[in-house]
Design an enzyme around this catalytic site. Structure first.
Site, PDB file in Angstrom:
ATOM      1  N   CYS A  42       0.844  -1.192   0.000  1.00  0.00           N
ATOM      2  CA  CYS A  42       0.000   0.000   0.000  1.00  0.00           C
ATOM      3  C   CYS A  42       0.885   1.251   0.000  1.00  0.00           C
ATOM      4  O   CYS A  42       1.987   1.243   0.541  1.00  0.00           O
ATOM      5  CB  CYS A  42      -0.916   0.013   1.223  1.00  0.00           C
ATOM      6  SG  CYS A  42      -2.076   1.415   1.222  1.00  0.00           S
ATOM      7  N   ASP A  44       0.472   3.785   1.681  1.00  0.00           N
ATOM      8  CA  ASP A  44       0.461   4.370   3.031  1.00  0.00           C
ATOM      9  C   ASP A  44       1.883   4.635   3.544  1.00  0.00           C
ATOM     10  O   ASP A  44       2.739   3.736   3.516  1.00  0.00           O
ATOM     11  CB  ASP A  44      -0.275   3.403   3.983  1.00  0.00           C
ATOM     12  CG  ASP A  44      -0.612   4.055   5.307  1.00  0.00           C
ATOM     13  OD1 ASP A  44       0.322   4.509   6.002  1.00  0.00           O
ATOM     14  OD2 ASP A  44      -1.808   4.117   5.655  1.00  0.00           O
ATOM     15  N   ARG A  46       3.077   4.803   6.334  1.00  0.00           N
ATOM     16  CA  ARG A  46       3.494   4.075   7.535  1.00  0.00           C
ATOM     17  C   ARG A  46       3.931   2.641   7.259  1.00  0.00           C
ATOM     18  O   ARG A  46       4.252   1.908   8.199  1.00  0.00           O
ATOM     19  CB  ARG A  46       2.342   4.076   8.560  1.00  0.00           C
ATOM     20  CG  ARG A  46       1.954   5.474   9.013  1.00  0.00           C
ATOM     21  CD  ARG A  46       0.604   5.473   9.675  1.00  0.00           C
ATOM     22  NE  ARG A  46      -0.471   5.147   8.738  1.00  0.00           N
ATOM     23  CZ  ARG A  46      -1.779   5.097   9.054  1.00  0.00           C
ATOM     24  NH1 ARG A  46      -2.145   5.318  10.299  1.00  0.00           N
ATOM     25  NH2 ARG A  46      -2.681   4.806   8.152  1.00  0.00           N
ATOM     26  N   HIS A  98      -2.301  -3.806   5.017  1.00  0.00           N
ATOM     27  CA  HIS A  98      -2.124  -3.410   6.422  1.00  0.00           C
ATOM     28  C   HIS A  98      -3.475  -3.129   7.061  1.00  0.00           C
ATOM     29  O   HIS A  98      -4.387  -2.616   6.404  1.00  0.00           O
ATOM     30  CB  HIS A  98      -1.195  -2.186   6.539  1.00  0.00           C
ATOM     31  CG  HIS A  98      -1.758  -0.949   5.920  1.00  0.00           C
ATOM     32  ND1 HIS A  98      -2.355   0.049   6.674  1.00  0.00           N
ATOM     33  CD2 HIS A  98      -1.842  -0.543   4.635  1.00  0.00           C
ATOM     34  CE1 HIS A  98      -2.763   1.009   5.853  1.00  0.00           C
ATOM     35  NE2 HIS A  98      -2.467   0.676   4.615  1.00  0.00           N
ATOM     36  N   CYS A 101      -6.380   0.076   6.827  1.00  0.00           N
ATOM     37  CA  CYS A 101      -6.077   0.687   5.515  1.00  0.00           C
ATOM     38  C   CYS A 101      -7.175   1.672   5.094  1.00  0.00           C
ATOM     39  O   CYS A 101      -8.357   1.313   5.003  1.00  0.00           O
ATOM     40  CB  CYS A 101      -5.919  -0.413   4.469  1.00  0.00           C
ATOM     41  SG  CYS A 101      -5.505   0.210   2.830  1.00  0.00           S
TER      42      CYS A 101
HETATM   43 CO    CO Z   1      -3.488   1.371   2.985  1.00  0.00          CO
END
Ligand code: CO
Length: 210
Positions: A42, A44, A46, A98, A101
């Site tokens: 992803c 993302d 993090r 994750h 999400c």
């Molecule tokens: Co995500």
């Protein structure tokens, strides 16, 4: 100093440190990359592939998009996949989602996100396939997290449905496919789904002339 100037300064410090540790570090890396893994994760911020797996530059070939999707009309993903499988000869492909999400959460709403709707529709399709199981869960967070897991599973199966993967399975018995989910709350990766090279899938999706 502005925030982006800090990045450039940190980069200089990092590069200097690497050369102090090993004076040929960049020379070696610039000449060759032989990663054993393709990571589809992803976007993302993090969930940085190298950092959470303790790997270094050169070890993982990375593709990231919102909610780690394997969409068969995505030329970007297909190019990365073809290059990783046929040129880099990766042994493993990891789809890593994750918990928590945002892309998955958004797909479970009826909100109009404009152009993003088109991407989220692919996640809604996964929800539809597993609707019965997901709707039995009462807790909203648990519901999202289960869709995160099932989405990873579906994306691994989408990899197996490509001629790129099926051809490599037939002729080279690789790559093995792995579906993982990273926990934002504890930093731990949970393996949720595996497909060994050569695993049979629904015959509808198997090519017989590879
Ligand atoms: Co995500």
């Amino acid at each position: 100093m502005t925030s982006y100037e800090r990045l450039l300064l940190e980069n200089k410090a990092w590069a200097d440190e690497k050369v102090v540790e090993d004076k040929n570090y960049f020379k070696r890396l610039s000449e060759l990359q032989t990663p054993e893994f393709l990571w589809i994760g992803c976007s993302d911020s993090r969930v940085p592939a190298n950092e959470i797996t303790g790997t270094s530059p050169g070890e993982i070939f990375v593709h990231r998009n919102v909610a780690n999707m394997v969409v068969h009309t995505d030329l970007n993903l297909l190019t990365v996949l073809d290059y990783a499988v046929n040129y880099l000869k990766v042994k493993h492909i990891i789809v890593c989602g994750h918990y928590g999400c945002g892309g998955i959460k958004a797909s479970m709403t009826n909100h109009n996100f404009g152009i993003i709707n088109k991407w989220l529709r692919n996640i809604k399709d996964v929800y539809r396939i597993h609707r019965e199981e997901i709707n039995q869960i009462r807790d909203e967070e648990e519901k999202t997290d289960r869709l995160v897991e099932l989405n990873v599973q579906e994306q691994v199966m989408n990899l197996a449905k490509t001629s790129i993967v099926q051809k490599a399975w037939l002729h080279e018995q690789r790559p093995h496919l792995h579906g993982w989910v990273y926990g934002l709350k504890d930093g731990i990766i949970k393996p949720v789904f595996e497909m060994e090279a050569g695993t049979h899938l629904d015959p509808l999706y198997e090519f017989d002339d590879l």
